[in-house]
Design a protein around this motif. Structure first.
Motif, short mmCIF file in Angstrom:
data_model
loop_
_atom_site.label_atom_id
_atom_site.label_comp_id
_atom_site.label_asym_id
_atom_site.label_seq_id
_atom_site.Cartn_x
_atom_site.Cartn_y
_atom_site.Cartn_z
N PRO A 73 82.74 31.94 -73.53
CA PRO A 73 82.56 32.46 -72.16
C PRO A 73 83.70 32.08 -71.21
O PRO A 73 83.84 32.65 -70.14
CB PRO A 73 81.25 31.81 -71.71
N GLN A 74 84.52 31.07 -71.60
CA GLN A 74 85.69 30.76 -70.79
C GLN A 74 86.83 30.37 -71.72
O GLN A 74 86.63 30.14 -72.91
CB GLN A 74 85.39 29.62 -69.80
N THR A 75 88.03 30.31 -71.19
CA THR A 75 89.20 30.01 -72.02
C THR A 75 89.11 28.57 -72.56
O THR A 75 88.86 27.64 -71.81
CB THR A 75 90.49 30.18 -71.22
N PHE A 76 89.29 28.46 -73.89
CA PHE A 76 89.24 27.15 -74.54
C PHE A 76 90.39 27.07 -75.54
O PHE A 76 90.54 27.94 -76.40
CB PHE A 76 87.89 26.97 -75.25
N HIS A 77 91.21 26.04 -75.42
CA HIS A 77 92.37 25.85 -76.29
C HIS A 77 91.91 25.13 -77.56
O HIS A 77 91.74 23.92 -77.57
CB HIS A 77 93.41 25.01 -75.53
N VAL A 78 91.73 25.89 -78.64
CA VAL A 78 91.12 25.34 -79.86
C VAL A 78 92.13 24.58 -80.72
O VAL A 78 91.86 23.47 -81.18
CB VAL A 78 90.50 26.47 -80.73
N LEU A 79 93.29 25.18 -80.98
CA LEU A 79 94.34 24.56 -81.78
C LEU A 79 95.60 24.43 -80.93
O LEU A 79 96.00 25.39 -80.27
CB LEU A 79 94.62 25.39 -83.03
N LYS A 80 96.22 23.25 -80.98
CA LYS A 80 97.28 22.93 -80.03
C LYS A 80 98.58 22.53 -80.74
O LYS A 80 98.66 21.45 -81.33
CB LYS A 80 96.81 21.79 -79.11
#
Length: 226
Positions: free
Chosen positions: A18-25
């Protein structure tokens, strides 16, 4: 470069709902041909998401992915599907065998789809794989009549049928007892040493990981150890 099975450069992955989420960095690493590698991390660390990208199933990422000298980033879905079937073998926590089909028929399926060998050649190769895994006497038995350990070994035989560059496992021993876990580990080790096949296995099993050639550990989407 010729000795590399897989190379990842500056990989980033986001979820937007539902919102932006940085999964792999900013993940970068290389895997050599014939290397047996474990991918570890707590639930939510991003390891299954990473495996999904490495398998070419997920193309919504930033960065680059190269397998067997072929850069796969940006390729069309039909090209990726053809590449996967020829170069990547999959072994999952659940074996995904067709229950009414025999062990032999299950092993043959990816090669029949690839259409590079005759039916006779495919059947001969499938039987050889079942023999390698100690299952030649179970070849004609329906998959749903096999034990859990036998079913997982059939799934490995199936993963090998097109002689892939890389075998990717998603918790391949997650449903197995300690005896069958050791059998599967030993099979993977033999494939890496004897056949030079590259193994990448996501696992929660610390003993399994500790005995691999190398461990990539993820935490909160970052590569913290390799």
């Amino acid at each position: 470069m010729e000795n590399l099975a897989l190379s990842v450069k500056e990989l980033n992955k986001y979820f937007y709902d539902p919102q932006t989420f940085h999964v792999l960095k900013d993940i970068s690493f290389d895997i050599k041909k014939g290397e047996f590698l474990a991918l570890t991390g707590k639930s939510g660390s991003g390891k299954s998401t990473l495996l999904y990208i490495l398998s070419t199933m997920d193309t919504a990422y930033e960065g680059s992915l190269t397998i067997n000298g072929t850069t796969l980033t940006g390729k069309a879905q039909n090209e990726l599907a053809a590449f996967r079937n020829e170069h990547i073998g999959f072994v999952f926590q659940f074996h995904y065998l067709l229950p009414e089909f025999s062990a032999l028929d299950n092993v043959m399926l990816p090669a029949l789809k690839l259409e590079k060998k005759t039916m006779e050649e495919i059947e001969e190769k499938a039987m050889a794989n079942l023999k390698l895994l100690g299952l030649e006497d179970q070849a004609l038995k329906p998959a749903n009549k096999l034990s859990g350990g036998q079913q997982q070994r059939v799934a490995i035989a199936r993963a090998l049928i097109n002689e892939p560059t890389i075998i990717m496992g998603d918790e391949p021993t997650g449903n197995l007892d300690s005896k069958n876990t050791q059998i599967v580990f030993d099979i993977f080790r033999e494939l890496a040493v004897e056949r030079g096949q590259t193994i990448i296995a996501v696992t929660h099993d610390d003993d399994f990981a500790a005995n691999c050639d190398r461990v990539l550990e993820l935490m909160d989407g970052k590569l913290i150890h390799q």
